[in-house]
Design a protein around this motif. Sequence first.
Motif, PDB file in Angstrom:
ATOM      1  N   CYS A  31       0.840  -1.196   0.000  1.00 15.56           N
ATOM      2  CA  CYS A  31       0.000   0.000   0.000  1.00 15.56           C
ATOM      3  C   CYS A  31       0.875   1.246   0.000  1.00 15.56           C
ATOM      4  O   CYS A  31       1.652   1.468   0.928  1.00 15.56           O
ATOM      5  N   GLU A  32       0.755   2.077  -1.036  1.00 17.23           N
ATOM      6  CA  GLU A  32       1.587   3.268  -1.181  1.00 17.23           C
ATOM      7  C   GLU A  32       0.805   4.555  -0.913  1.00 17.23           C
ATOM      8  O   GLU A  32       1.185   5.620  -1.379  1.00 17.23           O
ATOM      9  N   ASN A  33      -0.302   4.458  -0.174  1.00 17.28           N
ATOM     10  CA  ASN A  33      -1.113   5.625   0.144  1.00 17.28           C
ATOM     11  C   ASN A  33      -0.340   6.552   1.086  1.00 17.28           C
ATOM     12  O   ASN A  33      -0.077   6.202   2.239  1.00 17.28           O
ATOM     13  N   GLN A  34       0.025   7.726   0.588  1.00 19.12           N
ATOM     14  CA  GLN A  34       0.909   8.622   1.341  1.00 19.12           C
ATOM     15  C   GLN A  34       0.287   9.067   2.668  1.00 19.12           C
ATOM     16  O   GLN A  34       0.962   9.109   3.701  1.00 19.12           O
ATOM     17  N   LYS A  35      -0.998   9.377   2.658  1.00 17.38           N
ATOM     18  CA  LYS A  35      -1.661   9.833   3.876  1.00 17.38           C
ATOM     19  C   LYS A  35      -1.671   8.727   4.930  1.00 17.38           C
ATOM     20  O   LYS A  35      -1.383   8.975   6.107  1.00 17.38           O
ATOM     21  N   MET A  36      -1.971   7.504   4.499  1.00 13.71           N
ATOM     22  CA  MET A  36      -2.025   6.385   5.441  1.00 13.71           C
ATOM     23  C   MET A  36      -0.644   6.018   5.974  1.00 13.71           C
ATOM     24  O   MET A  36      -0.504   5.557   7.104  1.00 13.71           O
ATOM     25  N   ASN A  37       0.369   6.241   5.182  1.00 13.04           N
ATOM     26  CA  ASN A  37       1.726   5.878   5.595  1.00 13.04           C
ATOM     27  C   ASN A  37       2.414   6.961   6.422  1.00 13.04           C
ATOM     28  O   ASN A  37       3.475   6.720   7.005  1.00 13.04           O
TER      29      ASN A  37
ATOM     30  N   ILE B 189      -3.844   4.805  13.498  1.00 13.25           N
ATOM     31  CA  ILE B 189      -3.451   3.517  12.915  1.00 13.25           C
ATOM     32  C   ILE B 189      -4.673   2.620  12.734  1.00 13.25           C
ATOM     33  O   ILE B 189      -4.846   1.987  11.691  1.00 13.25           O
ATOM     34  N   GLN B 190      -5.543   2.581  13.745  1.00 17.96           N
ATOM     35  CA  GLN B 190      -6.753   1.753  13.657  1.00 17.96           C
ATOM     36  C   GLN B 190      -7.629   2.169  12.481  1.00 17.96           C
ATOM     37  O   GLN B 190      -8.139   1.327  11.734  1.00 17.96           O
ATOM     38  N   ASN B 191      -7.791   3.488  12.289  1.00 17.65           N
ATOM     39  CA  ASN B 191      -8.600   3.987  11.174  1.00 17.65           C
ATOM     40  C   ASN B 191      -7.959   3.649   9.836  1.00 17.65           C
ATOM     41  O   ASN B 191      -8.641   3.316   8.862  1.00 17.65           O
ATOM     42  N   ASN B 192      -6.610   3.739   9.777  1.00 20.25           N
ATOM     43  CA  ASN B 192      -5.889   3.413   8.540  1.00 20.25           C
ATOM     44  C   ASN B 192      -6.076   1.944   8.164  1.00 20.25           C
ATOM     45  O   ASN B 192      -6.279   1.606   6.998  1.00 20.25           O
ATOM     46  N   VAL B 193      -5.979   1.077   9.170  1.00 17.14           N
ATOM     47  CA  VAL B 193      -6.151  -0.357   8.913  1.00 17.14           C
ATOM     48  C   VAL B 193      -7.570  -0.640   8.426  1.00 17.14           C
ATOM     49  O   VAL B 193      -7.775  -1.394   7.466  1.00 17.14           O
ATOM     50  N   SER B 194      -8.539  -0.027   9.078  1.00 18.88           N
ATOM     51  CA  SER B 194      -9.931  -0.208   8.659  1.00 18.88           C
ATOM     52  C   SER B 194     -10.121   0.240   7.211  1.00 18.88           C
ATOM     53  O   SER B 194     -10.784  -0.454   6.419  1.00 18.88           O
ATOM     54  N   ASN B 195      -9.532   1.362   6.854  1.00 16.76           N
ATOM     55  CA  ASN B 195      -9.616   1.878   5.482  1.00 16.76           C
ATOM     56  C   ASN B 195      -8.944   0.927   4.496  1.00 16.76           C
ATOM     57  O   ASN B 195      -9.469   0.646   3.410  1.00 16.76           O
ATOM     58  N   PHE B 196      -7.782   0.398   4.890  1.00 15.76           N
ATOM     59  CA  PHE B 196      -7.039  -0.515   4.015  1.00 15.76           C
ATOM     60  C   PHE B 196      -7.845  -1.779   3.741  1.00 15.76           C
ATOM     61  O   PHE B 196      -8.012  -2.199   2.593  1.00 15.76           O
ATOM     62  N   TRP B 197      -8.364  -2.393   4.810  1.00 17.32           N
ATOM     63  CA  TRP B 197      -9.075  -3.657   4.640  1.00 17.32           C
ATOM     64  C   TRP B 197     -10.441  -3.492   3.961  1.00 17.32           C
ATOM     65  O   TRP B 197     -10.799  -4.257   3.089  1.00 17.32           O
ATOM     66  N   LYS B 198     -11.165  -2.464   4.338  1.00 19.61           N
ATOM     67  CA  LYS B 198     -12.539  -2.334   3.836  1.00 19.61           C
ATOM     68  C   LYS B 198     -12.626  -1.632   2.489  1.00 19.61           C
ATOM     69  O   LYS B 198     -13.377  -2.057   1.597  1.00 19.61           O
ATOM     70  N   ASN B 199     -11.878  -0.546   2.308  1.00 22.57           N
ATOM     71  CA  ASN B 199     -12.050   0.296   1.119  1.00 22.57           C
ATOM     72  C   ASN B 199     -10.989   0.075   0.044  1.00 22.57           C
ATOM     73  O   ASN B 199     -11.285   0.143  -1.149  1.00 22.57           O
ATOM     74  N   ILE B 200      -9.746  -0.166   0.467  1.00 18.66           N
ATOM     75  CA  ILE B 200      -8.663  -0.321  -0.514  1.00 18.66           C
ATOM     76  C   ILE B 200      -8.537  -1.762  -0.982  1.00 18.66           C
ATOM     77  O   ILE B 200      -8.496  -2.043  -2.187  1.00 18.66           O
ATOM     78  N   ALA B 201      -8.483  -2.707  -0.039  1.00 22.46           N
ATOM     79  CA  ALA B 201      -8.245  -4.111  -0.392  1.00 22.46           C
ATOM     80  C   ALA B 201      -9.519  -4.930  -0.528  1.00 22.46           C
ATOM     81  O   ALA B 201      -9.525  -5.951  -1.215  1.00 22.46           O
TER      82      ALA B 201
ATOM     83  N   LEU C 131      -0.090  -5.793   1.325  1.00 22.41           N
ATOM     84  CA  LEU C 131       0.591  -5.454   2.577  1.00 22.41           C
ATOM     85  C   LEU C 131       0.490  -3.967   2.896  1.00 22.41           C
ATOM     86  O   LEU C 131       0.871  -3.124   2.097  1.00 22.41           O
ATOM     87  N   TYR C 132      -0.025  -3.670   4.087  1.00 20.81           N
ATOM     88  CA  TYR C 132       0.029  -2.307   4.631  1.00 20.81           C
ATOM     89  C   TYR C 132       1.131  -2.278   5.665  1.00 20.81           C
ATOM     90  O   TYR C 132       1.059  -2.941   6.703  1.00 20.81           O
ATOM     91  N   ILE C 133       2.190  -1.517   5.367  1.00 22.36           N
ATOM     92  CA  ILE C 133       3.357  -1.467   6.246  1.00 22.36           C
ATOM     93  C   ILE C 133       3.770   0.004   6.373  1.00 22.36           C
ATOM     94  O   ILE C 133       4.606   0.503   5.625  1.00 22.36           O
ATOM     95  N   PRO C 134       3.153   0.748   7.296  1.00 22.26           N
ATOM     96  CA  PRO C 134       3.333   2.199   7.355  1.00 22.26           C
ATOM     97  C   PRO C 134       4.731   2.682   7.743  1.00 22.26           C
ATOM     98  O   PRO C 134       5.066   3.833   7.482  1.00 22.26           O
ATOM     99  N   SER C 135       5.538   1.848   8.376  1.00 23.79           N
ATOM    100  CA  SER C 135       6.884   2.286   8.744  1.00 23.79           C
ATOM    101  C   SER C 135       7.703   2.619   7.508  1.00 23.79           C
ATOM    102  O   SER C 135       7.924   1.761   6.643  1.00 23.79           O
ATOM    103  N   GLU C 136       8.151   3.860   7.402  1.00 19.02           N
ATOM    104  CA  GLU C 136       8.948   4.263   6.239  1.00 19.02           C
ATOM    105  C   GLU C 136      10.249   3.469   6.161  1.00 19.02           C
ATOM    106  O   GLU C 136      10.705   3.107   5.076  1.00 19.02           O
TER     107      GLU C 136
END
Length: 414
Positions: free
Chosen positions: A261-267, A300-312, A408-413
Amino acid sequence: MIDSPCGSGKTVWSIQYINSLPAKNKVIFVTPFLAECDRIIAGCSRKRFVQPSAKAGKGRKINNFINLIKENKNIVTTHALFGAIDQSFVKELKLHNYTLIIDEALNVLNKINIYDESTEDISEESYINKKQVSDIKTLLDRGILIKNEDDEISWNKDFYLGKYDMLKNKSDTGNLFIMDNDLLMWTFPREIFSEEVFKEVYLLTYQFDFQIHSYYFKFYNIKYDKLEVVMSGEKCKLFPYGSHGIDLNFRKQAKGLIEICENQKMNSVGSPSINLLEKTPKTALSIKWYSENRESFKVIQNNVSNFWKNIAGAAGNDRMWTCFKDFEKSMSNQTLCKKNFIAINARATNDFANKKYLCYLANRYINPCMTRFFAKRDIHLNQDDFALAELIQWIWRSAIRNGEKIYLYIPSER
């Protein structure tokens, strides 16, 4: 040392090798999980492997373990139990000429709890027990514990304090060290890897050079041959490491199966910031960051929810996530549920091979006391390679081990 990629056939080779041994050749197989013990028992039925039992050991598995050795049984056990062996085990093992196979590297450097027999993995930064620090200082000041110039701890034999029997026993083995006068560390008995104890020793892992176990081998100057496993039809064979390009092929295949996942806001929650006073980079999503940035958990919780429900668009059963164990409960919610949590140090298991949507919410560093422990002996640990090797092991619990694509959502730069 069999250093081959995840899923390349190391356990399959082990089963084939064990089954090829004469009946008189006895084996101890050590693996991280009880489920993998069952796999060895089923795959090597003629060897009649036995697991140590608390019931047979009158409440303690460790007692039954040493009795099974005395009876020359083929034994399968976990890292946790094998990590509890002491000098009495080493003495008994010398009499029996076993072959030892260890699936995945051991926790060979552990923090000691001076009030009981437990040890704790300190690969991550960990918290200091203030009462223990005070007691250690008292024992040193009164000359009950003696520290030499190499930070090795011994027990003054003029004293007997039953409360600290475990500490005395650990110090008697010559494997107990102190760091910064407050943290006691115990190293796994080095004799286990000598020719005097086992007929043969095999360690199965991936990227061994970047694991704490490899630095432990350097510390004690333990020599080994490095091999890789190659599938040939239905057979697995060993060859010199690097001779067949197994690792390079593994990387090429993996690259096409991982979508990040390369979403800049989420990362952005994992982007490092700079401490202008100290001129040092902050380590976003490290264990220290978690302890100091609880207000960011909701992000982080909101980002994960967005990743699983809306992106993936990930179904619940296809999800897996992790963070540091100390913060699992704080991070858990309806989206980050317990049933999809996979321990950050998970390895050597196929139980999660259906998982396609992964959230790795951590940024791992080796505990500073560990780096200082080895640095005093001119052994320098590579933080980035360690973090990458651990990440790969975690990712490879998922559907990628079956050749399926993962997200994969891995927010650590970092």
